[in-house]
Design an enzyme around this catalytic site. Structure first.
Site, PDB file in Angstrom:
ATOM      1  CD  GLU A  88      -2.604   1.084   2.705  1.00 47.17           C
ATOM      2  OE1 GLU A  88      -2.065   0.591   3.722  1.00 47.17           O
ATOM      3  OE2 GLU A  88      -3.759   1.523   2.698  1.00 47.17           O
ATOM      4  CD  GLU A 137      -0.557   7.056   8.127  1.00 45.40           C
ATOM      5  OE1 GLU A 137      -0.547   5.901   8.566  1.00 45.40           O
ATOM      6  OE2 GLU A 137      -1.511   7.525   7.488  1.00 45.40           O
ATOM      7  NE  ARG A 148      -6.849   6.675   7.122  1.00 42.86           N
ATOM      8  CZ  ARG A 148      -5.748   6.007   7.308  1.00 42.86           C
ATOM      9  NH1 ARG A 148      -4.968   6.291   8.322  1.00 42.86           N
ATOM     10  NH2 ARG A 148      -5.380   5.043   6.496  1.00 42.86           N
ATOM     11  CD  GLU A 183      -6.855   1.558   6.766  1.00 40.97           C
ATOM     12  OE1 GLU A 183      -6.134   0.748   7.345  1.00 40.97           O
ATOM     13  OE2 GLU A 183      -6.465   2.239   5.790  1.00 40.97           O
ATOM     14  CG  ASP A 226      -6.094   4.216   2.251  1.00 46.49           C
ATOM     15  OD1 ASP A 226      -6.811   5.225   2.155  1.00 46.49           O
ATOM     16  OD2 ASP A 226      -5.895   3.630   3.329  1.00 46.49           O
ATOM     17  CG  HIS A 236      -2.543   6.439   2.503  1.00 48.64           C
ATOM     18  ND1 HIS A 236      -2.203   7.093   3.656  1.00 48.64           N
ATOM     19  CD2 HIS A 236      -2.904   5.190   2.886  1.00 48.64           C
ATOM     20  CE1 HIS A 236      -2.360   6.283   4.697  1.00 48.64           C
ATOM     21  NE2 HIS A 236      -2.787   5.122   4.254  1.00 48.64           N
ATOM     22  CG  HIS A 261      -7.710   0.252   2.694  1.00 50.51           C
ATOM     23  ND1 HIS A 261      -6.513   0.256   3.381  1.00 50.51           N
ATOM     24  CD2 HIS A 261      -8.289  -0.961   2.965  1.00 50.51           C
ATOM     25  CE1 HIS A 261      -6.380  -0.889   4.031  1.00 50.51           C
ATOM     26  NE2 HIS A 261      -7.435  -1.650   3.790  1.00 50.51           N
TER      27      HIS A 261
HETATM   28  C1  LER Z   1      -3.167   0.938   6.474  1.00 53.56           C
HETATM   29  O1  LER Z   1      -3.992   0.350   5.533  1.00 53.56           O
HETATM   30  C2  LER Z   1      -3.069   2.389   6.295  1.00 53.56           C
HETATM   31  O2  LER Z   1      -3.738   2.942   5.475  1.00 53.56           O
HETATM   32  C3  LER Z   1      -2.110   3.159   7.098  1.00 53.56           C
HETATM   33  O3  LER Z   1      -2.519   4.486   7.232  1.00 53.56           O
HETATM   34  C4  LER Z   1      -1.823   2.633   8.443  1.00 53.56           C
HETATM   35  O4  LER Z   1      -1.391   1.343   8.422  1.00 53.56           O
HETATM   36 MN    MN Z   2      -5.110   1.846   4.146  1.00 53.73          MN
END
Ligand code: LER
Ligand code: MN
Length: 287
Positions: free
Chosen positions: A153, A159, A218, A247, A186, A189, A212
């Site tokens: 991912e 992060e 978020r 998520e 995701d 992100h 995701h």
């Molecule tokens: C995990 O899927 C994710 O998106 C991260 O922000 C933290 O593990």
């Molecule tokens: Mn994620």
């Protein structure tokens, strides 16, 4: 638009990571998740050895839920294990523990997520070294059971500083060259790192195994400013058949967040029958 399979993150143990809708209480939460109309539950697992597989399989069967993927971020978040740690013993320990996640995933026909367990670059470690550790670690994990797919991912710069963009992650996949290693995108992100979410999804079309969603803040989709209409249109265009997994921060509260995700997707895809067992007026236990 085809029927969409949707799932939600459930942490099997208490965890510090915030973007998890439900934690613990597996039987009760799986029942609630099914009642709401989700087809699957993405399990975030710190220690695979602490799970009673037969019990979990029983709960999944009872609630007709699929496990599309198993999250591993808690290995890093709770225990500091990573594939790129400077200490070889820690890297080995990370792989040993990931092995248990992979064996567990094999029992559920699930994928294994490589998110934060990739680690963080520290200034003393040269980029090539970190890249080699990552590639070697991923290849070793991908060889443990070739029937289990690993999904890497891209994660935003706040992060981690390893693999922030889709482009960087696709390049890494080319170096790894293993059929059971692909991408997890995701939207949270991507909204931070990608210049065009749509184009990045299109570029991932051959390697996209899992997805995701969360909005720009978020929260549940619809609570921020991401253009999910475009995203779902492009997922449809590339023939994506995997799960859309929420998520999201459990805000304003877990049940509302989960319910709003379903309502939003249902409205967007114009499929009132997409989630047959769900109606917004359904009351689920815990409301
Ligand atoms: C995990 O899927 C994710 O998106 C991260 O922000 C933290 O593990
Ligand atoms: Mn994620």
């Amino acid at each position: 638009m085809k029927q969409m399979k949707i799932s939600l993150v459930l942490s099997t143990q208490p965890a510090a990571f915030s973007a998890v809708t439900y934690r613990g209480g597996l039987a009760e939460n799986m029942n609630k998740i099914r009642q709401m109309g989700f087809h699957g539950v993405e399990l975030a697992v710190r220690d695979a050895a602490l799970l009673n597989v037969a019990d979990v399989q029983g709960m999944l069967k009872e609630n007709q839920l699929i496990v599309p993927a198993i999250g591993t971020g808690q290995l890093f978040g709770e225990e500091g294990l990573s594939l790129t740690h400077s200490d070889q013993k820690v890297r080995k320990q990370a792989i040993l523990r990931l092995r248990q996640h992979i064996v567990l995933a094999g029992k559920f026909s699930a994928m294994v997520i490589i998110g934060l367990v990739r680690g963080n670059r520290i200034p003393e470690n040269k980029s090539e070294l970190v890249e080699n550790w990552l590639i070697e670690g991923l290849k070793e994990c991908a060889t443990i059971d070739k029937a289990v797919r690993l999904v890497i991912e891209p994660i935003n710069r706040y992060e981690t500083d390893i693999l922030n963009t889709v482009h960087q992650t696709l390049q890494l996949l080319e170096q790894i060259k293993m059929d059971n290693v692909g991408l997890l995108l995701d939207t949270f992100h991507m909204n931070i790192e990608e210049s065009s979410l749509g184009e990045s999804i299109l570029n991932s079309r051959d390697r996209l195994f899992h997805f995701h969603i969360a909005d720009s803040n978020r929260w549940y989709p619809g609570a921020g400013h991401i253009n999910f209409n475009e995203i779902f249109r492009i997922l449809d265009k590339i023939g994506y058949e995997g799960f859309i997994s929420g998520e999201m921060l459990p805000l304003p509260d877990p049940d509302t967040s989960a319910r709003r995700m379903i309502e939003f997707i249902r409205a967007l895809t114009h499929k009132p029958d997409t989630f047959s067992s769900y109606s917004p007026d359904n009351k689920v236990s815990g409301d």
